[in-house]
Design a protein around this motif. Structure first.
Motif, PDB file in Angstrom:
ATOM      1  N   MET A   1      -3.311  13.724 -41.192  1.00 17.50           N
ATOM      2  CA  MET A   1      -4.538  14.475 -41.439  1.00 17.50           C
ATOM      3  C   MET A   1      -5.701  13.506 -41.536  1.00 17.50           C
ATOM      4  O   MET A   1      -5.513  12.330 -41.814  1.00 17.50           O
ATOM      5  N   ARG A   2      -6.851  14.012 -41.244  1.00 21.49           N
ATOM      6  CA  ARG A   2      -8.040  13.186 -41.439  1.00 21.49           C
ATOM      7  C   ARG A   2      -8.912  13.890 -42.473  1.00 21.49           C
ATOM      8  O   ARG A   2      -9.177  15.078 -42.355  1.00 21.49           O
ATOM      9  N   VAL A   3      -9.294  13.145 -43.497  1.00 24.77           N
ATOM     10  CA  VAL A   3     -10.222  13.708 -44.472  1.00 24.77           C
ATOM     11  C   VAL A   3     -11.623  13.548 -43.885  1.00 24.77           C
ATOM     12  O   VAL A   3     -12.038  12.450 -43.526  1.00 24.77           O
ATOM     13  N   LYS A   4     -12.307  14.685 -43.745  1.00 24.41           N
ATOM     14  CA  LYS A   4     -13.627  14.626 -43.124  1.00 24.41           C
ATOM     15  C   LYS A   4     -14.587  13.816 -44.000  1.00 24.41           C
ATOM     16  O   LYS A   4     -14.477  13.848 -45.235  1.00 24.41           O
ATOM     17  N   PRO A   5     -15.531  13.129 -43.357  1.00 24.92           N
ATOM     18  CA  PRO A   5     -16.504  12.375 -44.157  1.00 24.92           C
ATOM     19  C   PRO A   5     -17.231  13.320 -45.116  1.00 24.92           C
ATOM     20  O   PRO A   5     -17.545  14.455 -44.765  1.00 24.92           O
ATOM     21  N   PHE A   6     -17.454  12.832 -46.296  1.00 22.04           N
ATOM     22  CA  PHE A   6     -18.233  13.536 -47.316  1.00 22.04           C
ATOM     23  C   PHE A   6     -17.556  14.812 -47.837  1.00 22.04           C
ATOM     24  O   PHE A   6     -18.205  15.691 -48.382  1.00 22.04           O
ATOM     25  N   THR A   7     -16.227  14.924 -47.656  1.00 17.65           N
ATOM     26  CA  THR A   7     -15.507  16.060 -48.246  1.00 17.65           C
ATOM     27  C   THR A   7     -15.659  15.994 -49.762  1.00 17.65           C
ATOM     28  O   THR A   7     -15.546  14.932 -50.368  1.00 17.65           O
ATOM     29  N   SER A   8     -15.945  17.155 -50.372  1.00 20.10           N
ATOM     30  CA  SER A   8     -16.081  17.156 -51.842  1.00 20.10           C
ATOM     31  C   SER A   8     -14.802  17.696 -52.471  1.00 20.10           C
ATOM     32  O   SER A   8     -14.082  18.510 -51.873  1.00 20.10           O
ATOM     33  N   PHE A   9     -14.507  17.233 -53.655  1.00 22.58           N
ATOM     34  CA  PHE A   9     -13.298  17.625 -54.387  1.00 22.58           C
ATOM     35  C   PHE A   9     -13.700  18.094 -55.790  1.00 22.58           C
ATOM     36  O   PHE A   9     -14.718  17.645 -56.319  1.00 22.58           O
ATOM     37  N   PRO A  10     -12.876  18.984 -56.396  1.00 21.99           N
ATOM     38  CA  PRO A  10     -13.228  19.463 -57.741  1.00 21.99           C
ATOM     39  C   PRO A  10     -12.993  18.426 -58.833  1.00 21.99           C
ATOM     40  O   PRO A  10     -13.475  18.578 -59.948  1.00 21.99           O
TER      41      PRO A  10
ATOM     42  N   LYS B   1       1.038  -4.736 -44.754  1.00 22.22           N
ATOM     43  CA  LYS B   1       1.389  -5.004 -43.358  1.00 22.22           C
ATOM     44  C   LYS B   1       1.935  -3.715 -42.770  1.00 22.22           C
ATOM     45  O   LYS B   1       2.842  -3.109 -43.348  1.00 22.22           O
ATOM     46  N   LEU B   2       1.397  -3.302 -41.658  1.00 27.02           N
ATOM     47  CA  LEU B   2       1.895  -2.077 -41.032  1.00 27.02           C
ATOM     48  C   LEU B   2       2.085  -2.326 -39.538  1.00 27.02           C
ATOM     49  O   LEU B   2       1.143  -2.706 -38.833  1.00 27.02           O
ATOM     50  N   ASN B   3       3.307  -2.112 -39.097  1.00 23.31           N
ATOM     51  CA  ASN B   3       3.627  -2.358 -37.692  1.00 23.31           C
ATOM     52  C   ASN B   3       3.582  -1.031 -36.925  1.00 23.31           C
ATOM     53  O   ASN B   3       4.357  -0.124 -37.193  1.00 23.31           O
ATOM     54  N   LEU B   4       2.638  -0.925 -36.005  1.00 18.71           N
ATOM     55  CA  LEU B   4       2.529   0.287 -35.182  1.00 18.71           C
ATOM     56  C   LEU B   4       2.985   0.000 -33.753  1.00 18.71           C
ATOM     57  O   LEU B   4       2.527   0.638 -32.804  1.00 18.71           O
ATOM     58  N   SER B   5       3.866  -0.961 -33.601  1.00 20.68           N
ATOM     59  CA  SER B   5       4.337  -1.333 -32.264  1.00 20.68           C
ATOM     60  C   SER B   5       5.336  -0.299 -31.746  1.00 20.68           C
ATOM     61  O   SER B   5       5.612   0.692 -32.415  1.00 20.68           O
ATOM     62  N   GLY B   6       5.867  -0.588 -30.571  1.00 20.26           N
ATOM     63  CA  GLY B   6       6.853   0.333 -29.991  1.00 20.26           C
ATOM     64  C   GLY B   6       6.205   1.528 -29.333  1.00 20.26           C
ATOM     65  O   GLY B   6       6.788   2.611 -29.280  1.00 20.26           O
ATOM     66  N   GLY B   7       4.959   1.345 -28.837  1.00 19.74           N
ATOM     67  CA  GLY B   7       4.319   2.437 -28.108  1.00 19.74           C
ATOM     68  C   GLY B   7       3.946   3.622 -28.966  1.00 19.74           C
ATOM     69  O   GLY B   7       3.926   4.755 -28.498  1.00 19.74           O
ATOM     70  N   ARG B   8       3.623   3.386 -30.237  1.00 22.82           N
ATOM     71  CA  ARG B   8       3.307   4.511 -31.127  1.00 22.82           C
ATOM     72  C   ARG B   8       1.838   4.919 -31.076  1.00 22.82           C
ATOM     73  O   ARG B   8       1.501   6.031 -31.478  1.00 22.82           O
ATOM     74  N   VAL B   9       0.969   3.992 -30.658  1.00 16.66           N
ATOM     75  CA  VAL B   9      -0.463   4.339 -30.642  1.00 16.66           C
ATOM     76  C   VAL B   9      -1.104   3.978 -29.309  1.00 16.66           C
ATOM     77  O   VAL B   9      -0.729   3.010 -28.660  1.00 16.66           O
ATOM     78  N   ARG B  10      -2.056   4.789 -28.948  1.00 17.00           N
ATOM     79  CA  ARG B  10      -2.816   4.581 -27.715  1.00 17.00           C
ATOM     80  C   ARG B  10      -4.135   5.323 -27.881  1.00 17.00           C
ATOM     81  O   ARG B  10      -4.166   6.402 -28.477  1.00 17.00           O
ATOM     82  N   GLY B  11      -5.211   4.765 -27.368  1.00 18.80           N
ATOM     83  CA  GLY B  11      -6.510   5.418 -27.546  1.00 18.80           C
ATOM     84  C   GLY B  11      -7.055   5.136 -28.946  1.00 18.80           C
ATOM     85  O   GLY B  11      -6.711   4.141 -29.578  1.00 18.80           O
ATOM     86  N   THR B  12      -7.881   6.057 -29.433  1.00 19.65           N
ATOM     87  CA  THR B  12      -8.534   5.820 -30.725  1.00 19.65           C
ATOM     88  C   THR B  12      -7.561   6.079 -31.880  1.00 19.65           C
ATOM     89  O   THR B  12      -6.922   7.124 -31.938  1.00 19.65           O
ATOM     90  N   VAL B  13      -7.463   5.092 -32.763  1.00 20.38           N
ATOM     91  CA  VAL B  13      -6.588   5.198 -33.936  1.00 20.38           C
ATOM     92  C   VAL B  13      -7.470   5.142 -35.183  1.00 20.38           C
ATOM     93  O   VAL B  13      -8.345   4.281 -35.290  1.00 20.38           O
ATOM     94  N   HIS B  14      -7.269   6.104 -36.083  1.00 15.24           N
ATOM     95  CA  HIS B  14      -8.042   6.144 -37.320  1.00 15.24           C
ATOM     96  C   HIS B  14      -7.142   5.754 -38.485  1.00 15.24           C
ATOM     97  O   HIS B  14      -6.005   6.222 -38.578  1.00 15.24           O
ATOM     98  N   VAL B  15      -7.664   4.913 -39.364  1.00 20.63           N
ATOM     99  CA  VAL B  15      -6.893   4.444 -40.519  1.00 20.63           C
ATOM    100  C   VAL B  15      -7.767   4.579 -41.765  1.00 20.63           C
ATOM    101  O   VAL B  15      -8.925   4.159 -41.757  1.00 20.63           O
ATOM    102  N   ARG B  16      -7.196   5.180 -42.804  1.00 22.41           N
ATOM    103  CA  ARG B  16      -7.953   5.294 -44.059  1.00 22.41           C
ATOM    104  C   ARG B  16      -7.008   4.995 -45.226  1.00 22.41           C
ATOM    105  O   ARG B  16      -5.880   5.500 -45.257  1.00 22.41           O
ATOM    106  N   GLY B  17      -7.454   4.185 -46.150  1.00 22.06           N
ATOM    107  CA  GLY B  17      -6.680   3.943 -47.352  1.00 22.06           C
ATOM    108  C   GLY B  17      -6.883   5.092 -48.330  1.00 22.06           C
ATOM    109  O   GLY B  17      -8.002   5.603 -48.475  1.00 22.06           O
ATOM    110  N   VAL B  18      -5.788   5.526 -48.961  1.00 27.68           N
ATOM    111  CA  VAL B  18      -5.882   6.658 -49.897  1.00 27.68           C
ATOM    112  C   VAL B  18      -5.020   6.379 -51.121  1.00 27.68           C
ATOM    113  O   VAL B  18      -4.045   5.622 -51.065  1.00 27.68           O
TER     114      VAL B  18
END
Lengths: 244, 275
Positions: free
Chosen positions: B1-10, B88-105
């Motif tokens: 999932m992607r958390v949209k920018p500026f999402t507000s939470f209670p 350290k996160l390995n995304l090898s093995g053909g798991r990603v292509r094109g735009t990849v989004h990463v967010r720390g949570v």
């Protein structure tokens, strides 16, 4: 078993630019003469038993789609998602090994040439994300299997049976990747479809269910929930969808 | 999932855009190592959380630190749990292509968790300082990168110069309906362009004189999705994504000059060569 082959970029470009010129080949012929003399046989490092593709079933029933997806997933089990987005691999298969299946499954030979050209472009070529995932005659089967395996690695057939039960269910899985691509949530949706015959059979109810799920599940990391909690959440979404 | 920018939470969320924790920060410092021809992608770095109560929640298992990885092209959408400290996160093995989004949570792992940091701003009443399992309580900014070979494809691989009797003498037109960008030139102009291209001392002249206006026109055409299924579109899109360029909101001449590596410089170079 032999190395999987793909075509050169110039061949791919020329085929895409010359669909109308090659229309008779798509209708009733083949590309074997071109394949014999052109840049059509670039080997990949992975092997595949492409002869087994002759078992593809040409009818459009969900059962055949499920069987075909399992077959393609099994034949190309070494393929990675990155490679499975490569137009030139799928293009070779739809023009050579699977031309008969692709023609029978996706072309209506009674259509006018203009319509046929559109259908050939849609189902024999896989240049974009949606073209590859949803439209290409063979690659869509691989992606069906991949998505099902991501949801239920131990039993992709079970997931395929519900995902492919109706076209709109597959569409929802693909067009809402923020829900269905997350393995735990995808598993929850499959489980809900298995538990509720109404949800499996009624297109309108499933649409409302997915809308409710999308709204109620926004901002929740279901990945830390256990399967019981996810099933209860799905049941609440279904109850809300029934009421709406 | 992607958390949209500026999402507000209670409930309070430690994130740059919320201000819920005053001046406290949660940031993700990552380096991306990629060997596109091998399909190898490795993310390395660390997350910095300067609110000790949130760090304590992670250490005690009541919350989890993770990376949300989203790659639409390969249908990858995962929350990967990470330890505090080096990531350290390995995304090898053909798991990603094109735009990849990463967010720390940071995600709450159990219901009824009390958020009791002294840094939470006063506007949150006490009854709003609780969170349920699955709630986000800290978010970094989203990082994006472009994975795969497309961004490295040479621009010349998508252009094709062709003769056309239908073009007026001395002129050229573009055909964008083909898989390559076809530059259709009147036969006499084609001969001149072809001849220039064959001369080592002169061929660079084509960059400012021909390819600069061509690339500007192509970028302009990409402002609609009409040509999204063409190969040339995929190559230029990947390059735009890799360089953070949104074709709908840029000065075309600036981007075209960037892609062609300042083509006007070749005017001087070619003149000097001739002298």
């Amino acid at each position: 078993m032999a190395n999987l082959l793909y075509v050169g970029q110039q061949i791919a470009d020329d085929l895409a630019d010359q669909i109308y010129d090659n229309l008779e080949r798509y209708k009733a012929g083949d590309f074997l003469d071109l394949e014999a003399k052109g840049d059509w046989r670039i080997p990949l490092s992975i092997e595949a038993d492409t002869a087994a593709l002759s078992k593809l079933k040409q009818n459009k029933s969900p059962e055949s789609e499920t069987e075909n997806s399992l077959l393609v997933g099994s034949i190309f089990n070494k393929m990675t998602p990155t490679l499975a987005r490569e137009n030139r691999v799928w293009l070779r298969l739809s023009h050579i090994e699977c031309i008969a299946y692709s023609r029978q499954r996706w072309l209506n030979l009674n259509d006018k040439d203009g319509e046929l050209v559109k259908d050939v472009r849609k189902h024999f070529f896989a240049p974009t994300l949606t073209g590859c995932r949803d439209d290409h005659a063979i690659s869509r089967l691989w992606w069906n299997h991949h998505i099902a395996k991501q949801i239920l690695p131990e039993n992709p057939e079970r997931a395929l049976k519900v995902i492919l039960a109706r076209a709109d269910i597959r569409l929802n899985f693909l067009e809402r990747p923020g829900l269905a691509a997350r393995p735990k949530l995808g598993r929850g949706i499959v489980s809900a479809l298995e538990r509720s015959n109404e949800l499996l059979k009624q297109e309108d109810l499933f649409r409302k269910f997915m809308t409710t799920l999308n709204l109620s599940g926004a901002g929740i990391a279901f990945e830390v929930w256990n399967s019981d909690a996810i099933d209860k959440f799905m049941d609440r979404c279904l109850a809300d969808a029934v009421k709406s | 999932m992607r958390v949209k920018p500026f999402t507000s939470f209670p409930h309070p969320v430690l994130a740059g855009y919320t201000g819920d924790y005053g001046d406290r920060i949660f940031s993700l410092l990552m380096e991306i190592e990629e060997e596109p021809d091998q399909g190898a992608v490795l993310l390395q770095g660390n997350a910095v959380i300067d609110d000790p109560t949130i760090t304590l929640l992670i250490e005690s298992g009541r919350a989890k630190l993770g990376l949300m990885i989203y790659c639409q092209d390969t249908y990858l959408d995962q929350l990967v749990e990470c330890p505090l400290g080096e990531i350290k996160l390995n995304l090898s093995g053909g798991r990603v292509r094109g735009t990849v989004h990463v967010r720390g949570v940071v995600v709450v792992a159990q219901d009824g968790l009390t958020l009791d940091s002294k840094h939470i701003v006063d506007e949150f009443p006490l009854d709003a300082r609780t969170a349920r399992a699955g709630d986000f309580i800290a978010l970094t900014e989203e990082l994006s990168f472009e994975a795969g070979l497309e961004k490295l494809a040479p621009l010349e691989s998508i252009f094709r110069l062709k003769k056309s009797d239908e073009i007026q003498e001395g002129q050229f037109q573009l055909n964008l309906d083909s898989e390559s960008i076809e530059i259709l030139a009147h036969p006499s102009l084609y001969d001149v362009l072809h001849s220039l291209r064959e001369q080592a001392t002169m061929k660079d002249l084509l960059l400012p004189s021909l390819y600069l206006p061509v690339v500007m026109s192509v970028l302009d055409a990409m402002r609609s999705d009409e040509y999204a299924d063409k190969r040339w579109h995929g190559v230029i899109s990947a390059r735009c994504n890799a360089e953070g360029i949104d074709v709908k909101n840029v000065e075309l001449e600036a981007v075209a000059q960037k892609f062609l590596d300042t083509p006007m410089k070749w005017l001087k170079t070619v003149v000097e060569r001739m002298n």
